[in-house]
Design an enzyme around this catalytic site. Structure first.
Site, PDB file in Angstrom:
ATOM      1  N   ARG A   7       0.819  -1.218   0.000  1.00 52.41           N
ATOM      2  CA  ARG A   7       0.000   0.000   0.000  1.00 52.41           C
ATOM      3  C   ARG A   7       0.852   1.267   0.000  1.00 52.41           C
ATOM      4  O   ARG A   7       0.490   2.265  -0.638  1.00 52.41           O
ATOM      5  CB  ARG A   7      -0.931  -0.008   1.214  1.00 52.41           C
ATOM      6  N   HIS A  11       0.387   4.481  -2.466  1.00 50.39           N
ATOM      7  CA  HIS A  11       0.188   5.848  -1.983  1.00 50.39           C
ATOM      8  C   HIS A  11       1.363   6.754  -2.332  1.00 50.39           C
ATOM      9  O   HIS A  11       1.221   7.973  -2.345  1.00 50.39           O
ATOM     10  CB  HIS A  11      -0.104   5.850  -0.481  1.00 50.39           C
ATOM     11  N   ASN A  40      -3.843   8.834   4.867  1.00 50.13           N
ATOM     12  CA  ASN A  40      -2.565   8.275   5.334  1.00 50.13           C
ATOM     13  C   ASN A  40      -2.404   8.284   6.855  1.00 50.13           C
ATOM     14  O   ASN A  40      -1.788   7.378   7.417  1.00 50.13           O
ATOM     15  CB  ASN A  40      -1.395   9.068   4.722  1.00 50.13           C
ATOM     16  N   HIS A 139      -6.214  -5.897  -2.505  1.00 47.36           N
ATOM     17  CA  HIS A 139      -7.011  -6.068  -1.286  1.00 47.36           C
ATOM     18  C   HIS A 139      -7.249  -7.546  -0.947  1.00 47.36           C
ATOM     19  O   HIS A 139      -8.061  -7.861  -0.095  1.00 47.36           O
ATOM     20  CB  HIS A 139      -8.334  -5.299  -1.386  1.00 47.36           C
TER      21      HIS A 139
END
Ligand code: HEM
Ligand SMILES: *[C@@H]1O[C@H](CO)[C@@H](O)[C@H](O)[C@H]1NC(C)=O
Ligand SMILES: *[C@@H]1O[C@H](CO)[C@@H](O)[C@H](O)[C@H]1NC(C)=O
Ligand SMILES: *[C@@H]1O[C@H](CO)[C@@H](O)[C@H](O)[C@H]1NC(C)=O
Length: 264
Positions: A7, A11, A40, A139
């Site tokens: 992740r 990001h 975040n 996911h």
């Protein structure tokens, strides 16, 4: 930690580009850290582990040779491999940003979005709907805080009632905002196409997850990935390479940081 590293890379890349901007702390007046952006804050994990990787690499290379941006790209790939997923070649040579963009970090995709918005958010960055679905397959691993799926759990209409009731036991309608649940109900620590199989069983954790299989234009892609893991892996690998090639700093732009949390 594999999920958290994967992740982090997303990001990083989706805000300006894959330049390790996400790793910079608020340690200079000019740095309004992306770590404090809504998506975040209290959410991204793995910063200490990135520091450890960086330390080990710089020791092995007798100095800062590998950028923090390349570390994120490799760590994301290795995490997927380590958790049983596919491998791919990661193009390297990214350099690290000397600036951040907190405002852009406020516009990461939201778990409350409908399908058309998700498609638009990815197409704005040059990704097709199919690539968006493939990347969402990330996911298949990892955890989320209750506050991000509570509304879907209690007010959603398209969900597996038994699984929802189990999830409710850890995510009450009030309180427990930071209680964690796994994104994939059955095998959260194993990378596979289980995410897509879960969507077909209406077990998506986020509203945004279940939107990918909710009678809309991406149903067919979800169906394909749920039955054919090889097609998912091929598309996922290609989309990860494409994501990793999003606006890198190369040549004389940026720098190779000595410390991933600070500009040199
Ligand atoms: C399609 C749009 C997406 C939305 C709306 C979304 C949203 C979210 C949210 C809300 C969380 C939980 C955050 C928290 O608990 O604070 C999460 C976790 C996660 N996301 Fe996504 N995400 C998306 C796409 C992606 C992509 C493209 C990747 C990687 C390629 C990814 C990888 C992950 C992983 C691995 C986790 C678990 C992290 C951990 O356990 O530390 N997501 N996502
Ligand atoms: C996603 O797209 C919608 C609709 O165009 C827009 O309002 C929103 O700001 C976008 N969000 C992100 C994360 O880009
Ligand atoms: C369900 O929706 C109602 C109406 O929008 C809202 O007031 C309520 O807070 C929601 N419940 C949860 C648990 O999110
Ligand atoms: C979730 O949060 C509630 C309320 O804070 C707490 O009572 C409960 O023990 C938590 N459940 C889990 C499984 O962590």
């Amino acid at each position: 930690m594999g999920a958290s590293l994967l992740r982090l890379f997303f990001h990083d890349c989706f805000v300006v580009g894959c330049d390790a901007g996400v790793l910079l702390d608020d340690n200079l007046p000019s740095i309004d850290s992306e770590k404090n952006a809504r998506s975040n804050r209290n959410s991204l994990r793995g910063f200490d582990l990135v520091d450890k990787i960086k330390g080990a690499l710089d020791k092995a290379c007798s100095g800062p040779v590998v950028s923090c941006a390349d570390i994120l790209a490799i760590a994301a790939r290795d995490s997927v491999v380590e958790l049983g997923g596919p491998s791919w070649l990661v193009p390297l040579g990214r350099r690290d940003a000397r600036t951040v963009d907190r405002a852009a970090a406020e516009f990461l995709p939201s778990p409350f979005s409908d399908l058309q918005v998700l498609i638009k958010n990815f197409s704005d960055k040059g990704f097709t709907a199919r690539e968006m679905v493939a990347l969402s397959g990330a996911h298949t691993i990892g955890m989320s805080r209750c506050l991000l799926f509570r509304n879907h759990l209690y007010n959603g209409t398209n969900l597996d009632v038994l699984v929802a009731s189990d999830r409710k036991s850890k995510c009450p309608s009030n309180g427990g905002d930071d209680n964690l649940s796994s994104l994939d109900y059955q095998s959260p620590n194993r990378f596979g196409n289980n995410y897509f199989q879960s969507l077909i069983k209406r077990r998506g954790l986020f509203h945004s997850d279940q939107e990918l299989f909710n009678g809309g234009s991406t149903d067919d892609i979800v169906m394909t990935y749920s039955k054919d893991i090889q097609t998912f892996y091929t598309d996922f690998q290609n989309a990860m390479v494409k994501m990793g090639n999003f606006n890198p700093l190369t040549g004389f732009k940026g720098e190779i940081r000595k410390n991933c949390r600070k500009v040199n």
